[in-house]
Write a protein that holds these residues in place. Structure first.
Motif, PDB file in Angstrom:
ATOM      1  N   GLU A   1       0.833  -1.212   0.000  1.00 43.73           N
ATOM      2  CA  GLU A   1       0.000   0.000   0.000  1.00 43.73           C
ATOM      3  C   GLU A   1       0.864   1.256   0.000  1.00 43.73           C
ATOM      4  N   LEU A   2       1.935   1.248   0.781  1.00 44.12           N
ATOM      5  CA  LEU A   2       2.836   2.403   0.821  1.00 44.12           C
ATOM      6  C   LEU A   2       3.556   2.581  -0.511  1.00 44.12           C
ATOM      7  N   THR A   3       3.933   1.488  -1.122  1.00 44.93           N
ATOM      8  CA  THR A   3       4.613   1.540  -2.414  1.00 44.93           C
ATOM      9  C   THR A   3       3.702   2.181  -3.462  1.00 44.93           C
ATOM     10  N   ILE A   4       2.447   1.778  -3.461  1.00 41.66           N
ATOM     11  CA  ILE A   4       1.472   2.347  -4.396  1.00 41.66           C
ATOM     12  C   ILE A   4       1.266   3.833  -4.100  1.00 41.66           C
ATOM     13  N   ALA A   5       1.108   4.163  -2.826  1.00 39.73           N
ATOM     14  CA  ALA A   5       0.879   5.560  -2.438  1.00 39.73           C
ATOM     15  C   ALA A   5       2.058   6.454  -2.833  1.00 39.73           C
ATOM     16  N   HIS A   6       3.259   5.894  -2.780  1.00 37.38           N
ATOM     17  CA  HIS A   6       4.461   6.661  -3.139  1.00 37.38           C
ATOM     18  C   HIS A   6       4.815   6.523  -4.621  1.00 37.38           C
ATOM     19  N   LYS A   7       3.953   5.823  -5.350  1.00 40.87           N
ATOM     20  CA  LYS A   7       4.140   5.634  -6.796  1.00 40.87           C
ATOM     21  C   LYS A   7       5.506   5.035  -7.130  1.00 40.87           C
ATOM     22  N   LEU A   8       5.890   4.030  -6.346  1.00 45.24           N
ATOM     23  CA  LEU A   8       7.144   3.331  -6.590  1.00 45.24           C
ATOM     24  C   LEU A   8       6.882   2.077  -7.407  1.00 45.24           C
ATOM     25  N   GLU A   9       7.848   1.689  -8.191  1.00 48.79           N
ATOM     26  CA  GLU A   9       7.794   0.441  -8.959  1.00 48.79           C
ATOM     27  C   GLU A   9       8.602  -0.616  -8.221  1.00 48.79           C
ATOM     28  N   ILE A  10       8.386  -1.877  -8.567  1.00 48.49           N
ATOM     29  CA  ILE A  10       9.112  -2.969  -7.938  1.00 48.49           C
ATOM     30  C   ILE A  10      10.621  -2.808  -8.136  1.00 48.49           C
ATOM     31  N   LEU A  11      11.033  -2.284  -9.284  1.00 50.17           N
ATOM     32  CA  LEU A  11      12.458  -2.061  -9.518  1.00 50.17           C
ATOM     33  C   LEU A  11      13.029  -1.006  -8.576  1.00 50.17           C
ATOM     34  N   ASP A  12      12.208  -0.001  -8.252  1.00 46.73           N
ATOM     35  CA  ASP A  12      12.627   1.010  -7.276  1.00 46.73           C
ATOM     36  C   ASP A  12      12.842   0.359  -5.910  1.00 46.73           C
ATOM     37  N   MET A  13      11.915  -0.511  -5.538  1.00 52.16           N
ATOM     38  CA  MET A  13      12.019  -1.188  -4.243  1.00 52.16           C
ATOM     39  C   MET A  13      13.262  -2.068  -4.200  1.00 52.16           C
ATOM     40  N   MET A  14      13.518  -2.791  -5.275  1.00 50.57           N
ATOM     41  CA  MET A  14      14.703  -3.639  -5.333  1.00 50.57           C
ATOM     42  C   MET A  14      15.965  -2.812  -5.113  1.00 50.57           C
ATOM     43  N   GLU A  15      16.033  -1.691  -5.798  1.00 50.46           N
ATOM     44  CA  GLU A  15      17.213  -0.832  -5.696  1.00 50.46           C
ATOM     45  C   GLU A  15      17.352  -0.252  -4.297  1.00 50.46           C
ATOM     46  N   LYS A  16      16.258   0.275  -3.757  1.00 50.86           N
ATOM     47  CA  LYS A  16      16.309   0.934  -2.454  1.00 50.86           C
ATOM     48  C   LYS A  16      16.554  -0.052  -1.313  1.00 50.86           C
ATOM     49  N   LEU A  17      16.019  -1.276  -1.455  1.00 53.88           N
ATOM     50  CA  LEU A  17      16.233  -2.292  -0.429  1.00 53.88           C
ATOM     51  C   LEU A  17      17.513  -3.090  -0.660  1.00 53.88           C
ATOM     52  N   GLU A  18      18.132  -2.850  -1.835  1.00 60.97           N
ATOM     53  CA  GLU A  18      19.358  -3.551  -2.197  1.00 60.97           C
ATOM     54  C   GLU A  18      19.177  -5.065  -2.159  1.00 60.97           C
ATOM     55  N   CYS A  19      18.125  -5.539  -2.853  1.00 62.42           N
ATOM     56  CA  CYS A  19      17.863  -6.970  -2.896  1.00 62.42           C
ATOM     57  C   CYS A  19      17.247  -7.364  -4.239  1.00 62.42           C
TER      58      CYS A  19
END
Length: 92
Positions: free
Chosen positions: A18-36
């Motif tokens: 839900e937070l990812t959607i609210a912040h308009k992040l993509e899965i690739l953004d999450m991968m990069e930011k979480l370094e995984c």
């Protein structure tokens, strides 16, 4: 079978989605930011990987929400799962 727990525990990953959607992040953004990897992100979102201090701190940086919030979500989720499984085993 009258289980006390009528609601299935919800993974902290649901909140992260839900937070990812609210912040308009993509899965690739999450991968990069979480370094995984994508597999690790999927495991995190599905509850297969527990949120630890390192992950919580990264989530704090991504969403500007205190790391303790994510750690509490994780703790409550794991406790709810444990209680549900304990109750099911007791009922059998």
């Amino acid at each position: 079978m009258g289980y006390k727990y009528k609601i299935i525990p919800v993974s902290p990953g649901e909140t992260i989605i839900e937070l990812t959607i609210a912040h308009k992040l993509e899965i690739l953004d999450m991968m990069e930011k979480l370094e995984c990897s994508i597999e690790e992100v999927n495991d995190l979102l599905s509850g297969k990987i527990a949120i630890n201090n390192e992950i919580a701190n990264k989530l704090e940086q991504i969403f500007d929400i205190p790391a303790q919030f994510f750690l509490n979500l994780e703790k409550n989720f794991r406790e709810s799962l444990y209680n549900l499984y304990s109750e099911i085993r007791t009922e059998k």
